[in-house]
Scaffold this motif. Structure first.
Motif, PDB file in Angstrom:
ATOM      1  N   ASP A 127       2.801  -1.519  -3.160  1.00 40.78           N
ATOM      2  CA  ASP A 127       3.041  -1.673  -1.733  1.00 40.78           C
ATOM      3  C   ASP A 127       2.097  -2.708  -1.130  1.00 40.78           C
ATOM      4  O   ASP A 127       0.925  -2.739  -1.482  1.00 40.78           O
ATOM      5  CB  ASP A 127       2.776  -0.325  -1.051  1.00 40.78           C
ATOM      6  N   GLU A 162       0.567   2.994  -3.923  1.00 37.97           N
ATOM      7  CA  GLU A 162      -0.843   2.598  -3.850  1.00 37.97           C
ATOM      8  C   GLU A 162      -1.327   2.207  -5.236  1.00 37.97           C
ATOM      9  O   GLU A 162      -0.795   2.695  -6.225  1.00 37.97           O
ATOM     10  CB  GLU A 162      -1.711   3.795  -3.460  1.00 37.97           C
ATOM     11  N   ASP A 164      -3.063   3.474  -7.377  1.00 34.96           N
ATOM     12  CA  ASP A 164      -3.635   4.764  -7.772  1.00 34.96           C
ATOM     13  C   ASP A 164      -3.239   4.975  -9.235  1.00 34.96           C
ATOM     14  O   ASP A 164      -2.051   4.970  -9.571  1.00 34.96           O
ATOM     15  CB  ASP A 164      -3.040   5.849  -6.863  1.00 34.96           C
ATOM     16  N   ARG A 194      -6.399  -6.869   1.093  1.00 33.38           N
ATOM     17  CA  ARG A 194      -6.640  -5.488   0.654  1.00 33.38           C
ATOM     18  C   ARG A 194      -7.224  -5.517  -0.750  1.00 33.38           C
ATOM     19  O   ARG A 194      -6.627  -6.042  -1.675  1.00 33.38           O
ATOM     20  CB  ARG A 194      -5.336  -4.687   0.713  1.00 33.38           C
TER      21      ARG A 194
END
Ligand code: PLP
Length: 403
Positions: A127, A162, A164, A194
């Motif tokens: 994302d 994410e 993750d 980011r």
């Protein structure tokens, strides 16, 4: 007034630059601007760098274009230098960032095809990613605003919410035999500076090794010194299997490249891919000239030092204007001011005060100066920021209201 004959795809600022020198741009009516946009991380050595100008002029007098039907010595030389400086064994030259990503995507799929797994073509992405504007790269980026109205999204791309590692693990354990690779920007640019943690990238590398999926990096914006390393993956002490670059490597001349390990590149046999202009002699002359400078001994260290200085000064501004600034992000000379509101007003105010910056997602204002800036330009930028933030602060805190 005549009708504008251009597609209305861009919201352009009403500025018309006719000259550039270093980090400075001059308009038709002789106004000077400090360029902390650098053509969106493209003018890595600033404007009209004498070494780049000389290289381009010298090549222009010889031969501009011959096509990939023939040998192009500049390609051999630049590819050799890129391989020596990175993980890569092989290079394919393109004309843009998106084309470099297209080559990386095709190569990842073809690698599994060549290894007897033709159904292994899915690419995992994240994302907030941005990988370009072609049909495949808008599917890879996964952002609805870029996909809308252009027919069915190209199949084979899945965006994870994410960075993750558990999410990646899940996807890979569900269907490792379908996933060709994982594509990620080591520091998201358009998404809003980011940051991706080095520990995540390390874990991702290990997971790709375990499952046979390829690690594909998009270093179109982060590459060629932007973060203070030649490539941002070095911060995480990992290496990818495939990497797309562009922007900074051309210093303003449009070209890019896809870099690969020997194993992976082997799948791209004669006839599987091509480009009319890719690796054209003019582009190669400029690319080699860019590397001459970026590979100089102290060049990267200076980017880190100046980036740190700029970041510290931005952090001080964040302390002074807590109503407007949330935080400072990024690394090297790829920095973001995370604002509390959309940064459009600040961007316009900065322009009025002679500083050019770039917006990004997540309410971030991006600072992407030429990598050649020094303390003097940093001072000028900070004072323009300070002035602009103060002027906006006056608008934010009006007279106490009567009610
Ligand atoms: C700019 C960019 C692209 C697309 O490059 P183009 O040259 O516009 O096709 C892809 N990925 C990242 C990370 C970029 O910043």
């Amino acid at each position: 007034m005549t009708k504008n004959p251009l597609f209305s795809t861009y919201a352009r600022a009403n500025l018309n630059f006719i000259r550039g020198e270093g980090a400075w741009l001059t308009t038709e009516d002789n106004r000077r601007f400090l360029d902390f946009a650098a053509g969106v991380a493209v003018n890595s050595l600033g404007h009209a760098h004498p070494h780049l100008v000389a290289a381009l002029k010298e090549q222009a007098d010889k031969v501009w274009h011959v096509s990939n039907l023939y040998e192009i010595p500049g390609q051999q030389k630049l590819a050799q230098r890129l391989c020596e400086a990175t993980f890569a064994d092989k290079v394919f030259f393109t004309n843009s960032g998106a084309e470099s990503l297209e080559c990386a995507i095709k190569t990842a799929r073809r690698y599994h095809y060549a290894n007897g797994q033709p159904d292994r073509y899915e690419i995992l992405t994240f994302d907030g990613a941005f990988h370009g504007r072609t049909l495949a790269t808008i599917a890879a980026g996964g952002q609805e605003k870029y996909l809308e109205g252009f027919g069915p999204k190209a199949p084979g791309f899945t965006s994870l919410a994410e960075p993750d590692i558990e999410l990646v693990k899940q996807a890979l354990s569900d269907r490792a035999d379908k996933i060709a690779g994982v594509l990620i920007e080591p520091l998201q640019g358009e998404g809003g500076i980011r940051e991706i943690s080095p520990s995540f990238l390390k874990a991702l590398r290990a997971l790709c090794d375990e499952t046979g999926s390829l690690l594909m990096l998009d270093e179109v914006q982060t590459g060629v010194g932007r973060t203070g390393k030649l490539f941002a993956y070095e911060w995480a002490q990992i290496t990818p299997d495939l990497m797309a670059i562009a922007k900074g490597i051309g210093g303003g001349f449009p070209f890019g490249a896809c870099l690969a390990t020997g194993d992976v590149a082997e799948a791209m046999i004669p006839g599987t891919h091509g480009s009319t202009y890719g690796g054209n002699p003019l582009a190669m002359a400029v690319g080699n000239a860019v590397l001459d400078i970026v590979l100089e001994d102290t060049f990267l260290q200076k980017i880190s030092d100046n980036g740190l200085l700029l970041k510290q000064k931005l952090a001080a501004l964040a302390d002074s204007y807590p109503d407007q600034i949330d935080s400072i992000r990024g690394q090297g000379l790829m920095l973001g001011i995370k604002c509390k509101q959309p940064p459009a007003d600040l961007l316009a105010k900065l322009r009025d005060n002679g500083l050019l910056c770039v917006p990004a997602g997540d309410n971030v204002l991006r600072l992407l100066p030429p990598l050649t800036i020094g303390q003097e330009e940093i001072e000028v930028a900070i004072s323009a920021l300070n002035k602009s933030l103060a002027e906006l602060q006056d608008d934010l805190s009006p007279e106490p209201s009567a009610s």
